[in-house]
Design a protein around this motif. Structure first.
Motif, PDB file in Angstrom:
ATOM      1  N   GLY A   1       0.830  -1.198   0.000  1.00 30.31           N
ATOM      2  CA  GLY A   1       0.000   0.000   0.000  1.00 30.31           C
ATOM      3  C   GLY A   1       0.860   1.242   0.000  1.00 30.31           C
ATOM      4  O   GLY A   1       2.099   1.166   0.053  1.00 30.31           O
ATOM      5  N   SER A   2       0.234   2.371  -0.047  1.00 37.57           N
ATOM      6  CA  SER A   2       0.978   3.629   0.006  1.00 37.57           C
ATOM      7  C   SER A   2       1.721   3.729   1.333  1.00 37.57           C
ATOM      8  O   SER A   2       1.294   3.168   2.349  1.00 37.57           O
ATOM      9  CB  SER A   2       0.021   4.810  -0.146  1.00 37.57           C
ATOM     10  OG  SER A   2      -0.593   4.781  -1.428  1.00 37.57           O
ATOM     11  N   GLU A   3       2.811   4.428   1.323  1.00 36.96           N
ATOM     12  CA  GLU A   3       3.675   4.473   2.510  1.00 36.96           C
ATOM     13  C   GLU A   3       2.968   4.942   3.776  1.00 36.96           C
ATOM     14  O   GLU A   3       3.185   4.355   4.850  1.00 36.96           O
ATOM     15  CB  GLU A   3       4.897   5.358   2.222  1.00 36.96           C
ATOM     16  CG  GLU A   3       5.932   5.303   3.319  1.00 36.96           C
ATOM     17  CD  GLU A   3       7.207   6.039   2.948  1.00 36.96           C
ATOM     18  OE1 GLU A   3       8.053   6.235   3.838  1.00 36.96           O
ATOM     19  OE2 GLU A   3       7.359   6.424   1.760  1.00 36.96           O
ATOM     20  N   PRO A   4       2.095   5.967   3.731  1.00 40.40           N
ATOM     21  CA  PRO A   4       1.410   6.360   4.969  1.00 40.40           C
ATOM     22  C   PRO A   4       0.562   5.238   5.565  1.00 40.40           C
ATOM     23  O   PRO A   4       0.508   5.084   6.791  1.00 40.40           O
ATOM     24  CB  PRO A   4       0.530   7.540   4.519  1.00 40.40           C
ATOM     25  CG  PRO A   4       1.218   8.087   3.320  1.00 40.40           C
ATOM     26  CD  PRO A   4       1.794   6.901   2.620  1.00 40.40           C
ATOM     27  N   PHE A   5      -0.076   4.433   4.703  1.00 34.92           N
ATOM     28  CA  PHE A   5      -0.887   3.333   5.218  1.00 34.92           C
ATOM     29  C   PHE A   5       0.006   2.245   5.817  1.00 34.92           C
ATOM     30  O   PHE A   5      -0.255   1.733   6.911  1.00 34.92           O
ATOM     31  CB  PHE A   5      -1.744   2.737   4.098  1.00 34.92           C
ATOM     32  CG  PHE A   5      -2.454   1.480   4.514  1.00 34.92           C
ATOM     33  CD1 PHE A   5      -3.642   1.534   5.227  1.00 34.92           C
ATOM     34  CD2 PHE A   5      -1.911   0.229   4.233  1.00 34.92           C
ATOM     35  CE1 PHE A   5      -4.276   0.374   5.648  1.00 34.92           C
ATOM     36  CE2 PHE A   5      -2.541  -0.939   4.635  1.00 34.92           C
ATOM     37  CZ  PHE A   5      -3.732  -0.857   5.348  1.00 34.92           C
ATOM     38  N   ILE A   6       1.070   1.856   5.100  1.00 41.24           N
ATOM     39  CA  ILE A   6       1.960   0.800   5.586  1.00 41.24           C
ATOM     40  C   ILE A   6       2.632   1.236   6.890  1.00 41.24           C
ATOM     41  O   ILE A   6       2.875   0.408   7.779  1.00 41.24           O
ATOM     42  CB  ILE A   6       3.005   0.429   4.524  1.00 41.24           C
ATOM     43  CG1 ILE A   6       2.314  -0.211   3.315  1.00 41.24           C
ATOM     44  CG2 ILE A   6       4.056  -0.501   5.095  1.00 41.24           C
ATOM     45  CD1 ILE A   6       1.602  -1.521   3.620  1.00 41.24           C
ATOM     46  N   ARG A   7       2.904   2.512   7.022  1.00 38.20           N
ATOM     47  CA  ARG A   7       3.500   2.998   8.268  1.00 38.20           C
ATOM     48  C   ARG A   7       2.576   2.716   9.455  1.00 38.20           C
ATOM     49  O   ARG A   7       3.017   2.252  10.506  1.00 38.20           O
ATOM     50  CB  ARG A   7       3.766   4.497   8.163  1.00 38.20           C
ATOM     51  CG  ARG A   7       4.476   5.086   9.388  1.00 38.20           C
ATOM     52  CD  ARG A   7       4.570   6.601   9.307  1.00 38.20           C
ATOM     53  NE  ARG A   7       5.166   7.025   8.054  1.00 38.20           N
ATOM     54  CZ  ARG A   7       4.576   7.819   7.175  1.00 38.20           C
ATOM     55  NH1 ARG A   7       3.333   8.262   7.395  1.00 38.20           N
ATOM     56  NH2 ARG A   7       5.186   8.182   6.070  1.00 38.20           N
ATOM     57  N   GLU A   8       1.282   2.967   9.268  1.00 45.09           N
ATOM     58  CA  GLU A   8       0.325   2.700  10.346  1.00 45.09           C
ATOM     59  C   GLU A   8       0.169   1.195  10.574  1.00 45.09           C
ATOM     60  O   GLU A   8       0.057   0.733  11.721  1.00 45.09           O
ATOM     61  CB  GLU A   8      -1.026   3.326  10.011  1.00 45.09           C
ATOM     62  CG  GLU A   8      -1.006   4.838   9.894  1.00 45.09           C
ATOM     63  CD  GLU A   8      -0.433   5.500  11.133  1.00 45.09           C
ATOM     64  OE1 GLU A   8      -0.836   5.096  12.253  1.00 45.09           O
ATOM     65  OE2 GLU A   8       0.413   6.392  10.993  1.00 45.09           O
ATOM     66  N   ALA A   9       0.144   0.427   9.488  1.00 47.25           N
ATOM     67  CA  ALA A   9       0.010  -1.029   9.622  1.00 47.25           C
ATOM     68  C   ALA A   9       1.211  -1.614  10.359  1.00 47.25           C
ATOM     69  O   ALA A   9       1.079  -2.520  11.181  1.00 47.25           O
ATOM     70  CB  ALA A   9      -0.139  -1.666   8.246  1.00 47.25           C
ATOM     71  N   ARG A  10       2.379  -1.093  10.066  1.00 47.57           N
ATOM     72  CA  ARG A  10       3.599  -1.578  10.724  1.00 47.57           C
ATOM     73  C   ARG A  10       3.546  -1.270  12.226  1.00 47.57           C
ATOM     74  O   ARG A  10       3.921  -2.103  13.066  1.00 47.57           O
ATOM     75  CB  ARG A  10       4.823  -0.913  10.087  1.00 47.57           C
ATOM     76  CG  ARG A  10       6.143  -1.544  10.482  1.00 47.57           C
ATOM     77  CD  ARG A  10       7.304  -0.844   9.758  1.00 47.57           C
ATOM     78  NE  ARG A  10       7.157  -0.900   8.312  1.00 47.57           N
ATOM     79  CZ  ARG A  10       7.457  -1.953   7.582  1.00 47.57           C
ATOM     80  NH1 ARG A  10       7.897  -3.055   8.174  1.00 47.57           N
ATOM     81  NH2 ARG A  10       7.303  -1.927   6.274  1.00 47.57           N
ATOM     82  N   ALA A  11       3.075  -0.084  12.559  1.00 53.15           N
ATOM     83  CA  ALA A  11       2.988   0.293  13.973  1.00 53.15           C
ATOM     84  C   ALA A  11       1.962  -0.569  14.708  1.00 53.15           C
ATOM     85  O   ALA A  11       2.205  -1.012  15.838  1.00 53.15           O
ATOM     86  CB  ALA A  11       2.628   1.772  14.098  1.00 53.15           C
ATOM     87  N   LEU A  12       0.813  -0.811  14.065  1.00 52.11           N
ATOM     88  CA  LEU A  12      -0.213  -1.642  14.696  1.00 52.11           C
ATOM     89  C   LEU A  12       0.278  -3.070  14.860  1.00 52.11           C
ATOM     90  O   LEU A  12       0.085  -3.690  15.909  1.00 52.11           O
ATOM     91  CB  LEU A  12      -1.490  -1.619  13.850  1.00 52.11           C
ATOM     92  CG  LEU A  12      -2.628  -2.532  14.315  1.00 52.11           C
ATOM     93  CD1 LEU A  12      -3.052  -2.203  15.738  1.00 52.11           C
ATOM     94  CD2 LEU A  12      -3.815  -2.438  13.357  1.00 52.11           C
TER      95      LEU A  12
END
Length: 486
Positions: free
Chosen positions: A343-354
């Motif tokens: 996904g786009s980097e902002p989404f993957i950043r949140e997914a990685r944190a979760l």
């Protein structure tokens, strides 16, 4: 005091080498408290004769246990349970009074009453296992997987084996997915746009927690992956099931106000319908009008043995609104529990944190083993072998279905590993499945895939990834015979 040789026996069908089984047998005896400190073990000659194995096998087992301090050797008198052997804890079970917890009040959420498909643990013993999504041991390259696992255990990979990636993933696996797997689907992605997950289901859970919540609206296919219903319920979002047709999800049916669209365009789950390219463009256009996100579950694209698959929805996305979910569960084995999300980097950043809050990252050794298996060419060889076998089984099952007058409700355009079937309206396929179990036949009832209280009960799924071609005709005959008797 000596331990009687009659205490020892090898279990039929035991796992591992004979040496490993003997080691485990003795270690379990010590850990369970059956063998006590100072007790003498039978001589290697006596135990070997009792078990029917070579003396060297027993000697090697004893030597390994000696090295691990489970045993000690006393000159020429033999082997004894070591003073330093692990001591089982001594405790007295607490006699609990009757529980007084009101679980109806204590449980904030319930998860156990959702839809699921029961897979009998002994399905491999069935003569006709039309089970979906399980590995066929005759097709899996176990030898090379084992070699890759041993390599991943080597000194060179010590850090990937023992280290804590925190919220990151194995760079070798990420690189392979970015350079080899995704381009096959027409997708270009940077490492920052890829996240490794514990299978596709874990990826779907992450998307539901990030994109949905109270007041949000989700559109899902009907029928659809049964676990998706529960994910939607737990997200507190409102869910709109949309009936699919022969081409998958109709974009015009997506209601205004929808925030997230879940779809399986390549192999619709469970009907196996393939969405035409023109409809994929229409779906992206509708999502753009709604400013909605799309979650594309491409769980079975590797099984396209009848022709090159259509381009992924993600490959056509110019806005960054598609989150792509892939998995190695169908192409390798489901127990691997390894998938990926793009996904786009902002989404993957949140997914990685979760993800890091829940389990940090999938085990490093599993990621590195998979990276070696993929990068050394074993994966592609296995896909070719599986495709050849599935093509043969597909033709065999189609011929058997036609010969026995059964009704196909959906079949994949480019391949897949299952057939979506429809029985006469009066047939409850849950009861049909129970009857067939007594004849060593396994099928999957289809009601769990539908939404709402009035679910059709006459659909069922026939998987053919784990049943050999020569068994298919007889199995289909049994299915047809029971349906005719209903």
């Amino acid at each position: 005091m000596g331990i009687s040789v009659d205490t020892f026996f090898l279990k039929p069908g035991g796992q591992g080498t004979l040496q490993a089984q003997i080691q485990q047998m003795i270690a379990e005896g010590i850990l369970s408290g059956r063998f006590h400190v100072g007790e003498k073990l039978p001589s290697s000659r006596k135990l070997a004769a009792h078990l029917g194995v070579s003396r060297i096998t027993v000697t090697l087992a004893y030597t390994e246990l000696l090295a691990n301090d489970y045993l000690t050797a006393k000159g020429r008198s033999g082997y004894y349970v070591s003073q330093n052997a692990p001591v089982p804890p001594k405790y007295t079970p607490v006699q609990r009074s009757e529980e007084t917890v009101n679980w109806d009040a204590a449980l904030a959420r319930r998860f156990s009453d959702g839809d699921f498909l029961a897979k009998p643990p002994d399905w491999r013993e069935y003569s006709y296992p039309f089970i979906y999504g399980q590995a066929d041991r005759t097709l899996f390259d176990h030898a090379n997987w084992r070699l890759c696992a041993v390599r991943a255990l080597g000194h060179k990979d010590f850090d990937s084996l023992t280290g804590d990636y925190v919220d990151q993933d194995d760079p070798l696996l990420i690189e392979f997915i970015a350079r080899h797997t995704l381009p096959r689907r027409g997708i270009a992605a940077r490492p920052e746009e890829i996240l490794i997950t514990l299978g596709a289901q874990n990826a779907l859970w992450l998307t539901s927690r990030i994109l949905l919540g109270h007041g949000r609206k989700a559109a899902i296919e009907d029928p659809s992956y049964y676990a998706l219903h529960e994910l939607m319920r737990c997200s507190d979002a409102s869910m709109t099931p949309l009936r699919v047709d022969k081409d998958g999800l109709p974009p015009e049916s997506i209601p205004d106000g929808t925030d997230v669209i879940y779809t399986t365009p390549s192999h619709q789950c469970p009907t196996t319908a393939t969405m035409p390219v023109a409809r994929r463009h229409d779906l992206l256009k509708r999502a753009r009008e709604l400013d909605a996100m799309i979650v594309e579950d491409d769980y079975e694209f590797e099984m396209a043995f009848l022709g090159a698959p259509s381009p992924a929805l993600k490959s056509l996305d110019k806005d960054g609104r598609v989150v792509y979910v892939g998995s190695f569960s169908k192409s390798l084995f489901p127990g691997l529990r390894l998938g990926y999300m793009v996904g786009s980097e902002p989404f993957i950043r949140e997914a990685r944190a979760l993800r890091s809050l829940v389990f940090r990252h999938p085990p490093g050794h599993i990621q590195r083993t998979a990276a070696y298996f993929l990068s050394l060419g074993h994966y592609d060889a296995q896909i070719r072998r599986m495709s050849k076998a599935l093509m043969q089984r597909r033709k065999t099952i189609e011929d058997a279905i036609e010969a026995n007058g059964l009704t196909v409700a959906g079949r994949g355009v480019f391949g897949g590993s299952s057939m979506w079937m429809k029985a006469p309206d009066h047939v409850d396929t849950a009861e049909l499945a129970k009857t067939l179990q007594n004849q060593s036949v396994h099928i999957e009832p289809g009601a769990a895939f539908f939404s709402g209280p009035d679910r059709p009960r006459n659909y069922y799924r026939l998987g053919y990834s784990s049943i050999s071609a020569d068994r298919i005709p007889a199995g289909i005959e049994r299915v047809a015979a029971v349906i005719r008797a209903c």
